[in-house]
Design a protein around this motif. Sequence first.
Motif, PDB file in Angstrom:
ATOM      1  N   MET A   1      18.617  27.002  98.517  1.00  0.00           N
ATOM      2  CA  MET A   1      17.908  26.802  99.705  1.00  0.00           C
ATOM      3  C   MET A   1      17.456  25.515 100.108  1.00  0.00           C
ATOM      4  O   MET A   1      17.271  24.608  99.412  1.00  0.00           O
ATOM      5  CB  MET A   1      16.458  27.860  99.362  1.00  0.00           C
ATOM      6  N   ALA A   2      17.384  25.343 101.597  1.00  0.00           N
ATOM      7  CA  ALA A   2      16.969  24.230 101.980  1.00  0.00           C
ATOM      8  C   ALA A   2      15.608  23.688 101.645  1.00  0.00           C
ATOM      9  O   ALA A   2      14.699  24.525 101.699  1.00  0.00           O
ATOM     10  CB  ALA A   2      17.183  24.089 103.474  1.00  0.00           C
ATOM     11  N   ASN A   3      15.342  22.441 101.818  1.00  0.00           N
ATOM     12  CA  ASN A   3      13.989  21.836 101.279  1.00  0.00           C
ATOM     13  C   ASN A   3      13.217  21.852 102.488  1.00  0.00           C
ATOM     14  O   ASN A   3      13.700  21.090 103.742  1.00  0.00           O
ATOM     15  CB  ASN A   3      14.041  20.369 100.722  1.00  0.00           C
ATOM     16  N   THR A   4      12.200  22.668 102.784  1.00  0.00           N
ATOM     17  CA  THR A   4      11.474  22.964 103.837  1.00  0.00           C
ATOM     18  C   THR A   4      10.108  22.756 103.594  1.00  0.00           C
ATOM     19  O   THR A   4       9.460  22.689 102.455  1.00  0.00           O
ATOM     20  CB  THR A   4      11.407  24.220 104.389  1.00  0.00           C
ATOM     21  N   THR A   5       9.122  22.383 104.741  1.00  0.00           N
ATOM     22  CA  THR A   5       7.936  22.279 104.660  1.00  0.00           C
ATOM     23  C   THR A   5       7.218  22.954 106.001  1.00  0.00           C
ATOM     24  O   THR A   5       7.922  22.972 106.953  1.00  0.00           O
ATOM     25  CB  THR A   5       7.468  20.762 104.494  1.00  0.00           C
ATOM     26  N   ALA A   6       6.041  23.264 105.610  1.00  0.00           N
ATOM     27  CA  ALA A   6       5.041  23.963 106.824  1.00  0.00           C
ATOM     28  C   ALA A   6       4.524  23.110 107.669  1.00  0.00           C
ATOM     29  O   ALA A   6       4.223  21.997 107.319  1.00  0.00           O
ATOM     30  CB  ALA A   6       4.250  24.807 106.026  1.00  0.00           C
ATOM     31  N   VAL A   7       4.713  23.251 108.845  1.00  0.00           N
ATOM     32  CA  VAL A   7       3.875  22.688 109.963  1.00  0.00           C
ATOM     33  C   VAL A   7       2.763  23.627 110.579  1.00  0.00           C
ATOM     34  O   VAL A   7       3.056  24.747 110.981  1.00  0.00           O
ATOM     35  CB  VAL A   7       4.900  22.433 111.184  1.00  0.00           C
ATOM     36  N   TYR A   8       1.367  23.135 110.451  1.00  0.00           N
ATOM     37  CA  TYR A   8       0.319  23.779 111.089  1.00  0.00           C
ATOM     38  C   TYR A   8      -0.150  23.171 112.384  1.00  0.00           C
ATOM     39  O   TYR A   8      -0.400  21.947 112.198  1.00  0.00           O
ATOM     40  CB  TYR A   8      -0.602  23.636 110.052  1.00  0.00           C
ATOM     41  N   ALA A   9      -0.460  23.634 113.291  1.00  0.00           N
ATOM     42  CA  ALA A   9      -0.820  23.388 114.509  1.00  0.00           C
ATOM     43  C   ALA A   9      -1.883  24.422 115.279  1.00  0.00           C
ATOM     44  O   ALA A   9      -1.468  25.587 115.283  1.00  0.00           O
ATOM     45  CB  ALA A   9       0.246  22.769 115.509  1.00  0.00           C
ATOM     46  N   ARG A  10      -2.784  24.095 115.717  1.00  0.00           N
ATOM     47  CA  ARG A  10      -3.931  24.867 116.428  1.00  0.00           C
ATOM     48  C   ARG A  10      -3.626  24.757 118.097  1.00  0.00           C
ATOM     49  O   ARG A  10      -3.446  23.553 118.635  1.00  0.00           O
ATOM     50  CB  ARG A  10      -5.137  24.412 116.245  1.00  0.00           C
ATOM     51  N   ILE A  11      -3.126  25.895 118.682  1.00  0.00           N
ATOM     52  CA  ILE A  11      -2.940  25.793 119.952  1.00  0.00           C
ATOM     53  C   ILE A  11      -3.727  26.940 120.891  1.00  0.00           C
ATOM     54  O   ILE A  11      -3.850  27.937 119.946  1.00  0.00           O
ATOM     55  CB  ILE A  11      -1.477  25.848 120.366  1.00  0.00           C
ATOM     56  N   ASP A  12      -3.676  26.815 121.895  1.00  0.00           N
ATOM     57  CA  ASP A  12      -4.280  27.953 122.902  1.00  0.00           C
ATOM     58  C   ASP A  12      -3.588  29.319 122.588  1.00  0.00           C
ATOM     59  O   ASP A  12      -2.498  29.533 122.440  1.00  0.00           O
ATOM     60  CB  ASP A  12      -4.200  27.466 124.344  1.00  0.00           C
ATOM     61  N   THR A  13      -4.717  30.548 122.270  1.00  0.00           N
ATOM     62  CA  THR A  13      -3.951  31.617 122.049  1.00  0.00           C
ATOM     63  C   THR A  13      -2.879  32.275 123.227  1.00  0.00           C
ATOM     64  O   THR A  13      -1.866  32.812 122.789  1.00  0.00           O
ATOM     65  CB  THR A  13      -5.050  32.712 121.672  1.00  0.00           C
ATOM     66  N   ASP A  14      -3.348  32.194 124.400  1.00  0.00           N
ATOM     67  CA  ASP A  14      -2.552  32.565 125.750  1.00  0.00           C
ATOM     68  C   ASP A  14      -1.349  31.658 125.437  1.00  0.00           C
ATOM     69  O   ASP A  14      -0.361  32.472 125.805  1.00  0.00           O
ATOM     70  CB  ASP A  14      -3.367  32.691 126.822  1.00  0.00           C
ATOM     71  N   LEU A  15      -1.363  30.532 125.375  1.00  0.00           N
ATOM     72  CA  LEU A  15      -0.205  29.640 125.631  1.00  0.00           C
ATOM     73  C   LEU A  15       0.802  30.084 124.376  1.00  0.00           C
ATOM     74  O   LEU A  15       2.081  30.354 124.628  1.00  0.00           O
ATOM     75  CB  LEU A  15      -0.509  28.175 125.199  1.00  0.00           C
ATOM     76  N   LYS A  16       0.304  30.230 123.204  1.00  0.00           N
ATOM     77  CA  LYS A  16       0.974  30.816 122.103  1.00  0.00           C
ATOM     78  C   LYS A  16       1.850  31.993 122.293  1.00  0.00           C
ATOM     79  O   LYS A  16       2.924  32.440 122.251  1.00  0.00           O
ATOM     80  CB  LYS A  16       0.054  30.764 120.783  1.00  0.00           C
ATOM     81  N   GLU A  17       0.946  33.108 122.781  1.00  0.00           N
ATOM     82  CA  GLU A  17       1.570  34.286 123.109  1.00  0.00           C
ATOM     83  C   GLU A  17       2.624  34.383 124.092  1.00  0.00           C
ATOM     84  O   GLU A  17       3.640  35.059 124.079  1.00  0.00           O
ATOM     85  CB  GLU A  17       0.458  35.562 123.369  1.00  0.00           C
TER      86      GLU A  17
END
Length: 101
Positions: A1-17
């Motif tokens: 399995m590839a070496n991965t890491t998580a990215v966390y970001a807070r964005i506007d709910t409507d923009l995300k949807e």
Amino acid sequence: MANTTAVYARIDTDLKENAEGILSKLGISPSSAIQMLYSQIVLTRGMPFDLRLPTAKPLAVGAMTREQLDAELQRGIDDIKAGKVYSADEVDRMLAEEFDI
């Protein structure tokens, strides 16, 4: 399995949807889209799109209402009467500067 890491970001709910709805129609997961963005940042050594303030775009005559067109024509007549006139070269230069055309 590839070496991965998580990215966390807070964005506007409507923009995300809205974005995830479009990505879904394209068959792309949000994780894949972020992977693509990061890959392009590395490849281009910067953001993969222009970052600049939006400019106002000229309104096409066909998209104007009759009232908008009449108002613009009247403004033009008033400017001519007031001596505010420009050569074609001046207009071309101003359009190029303001609208990048």
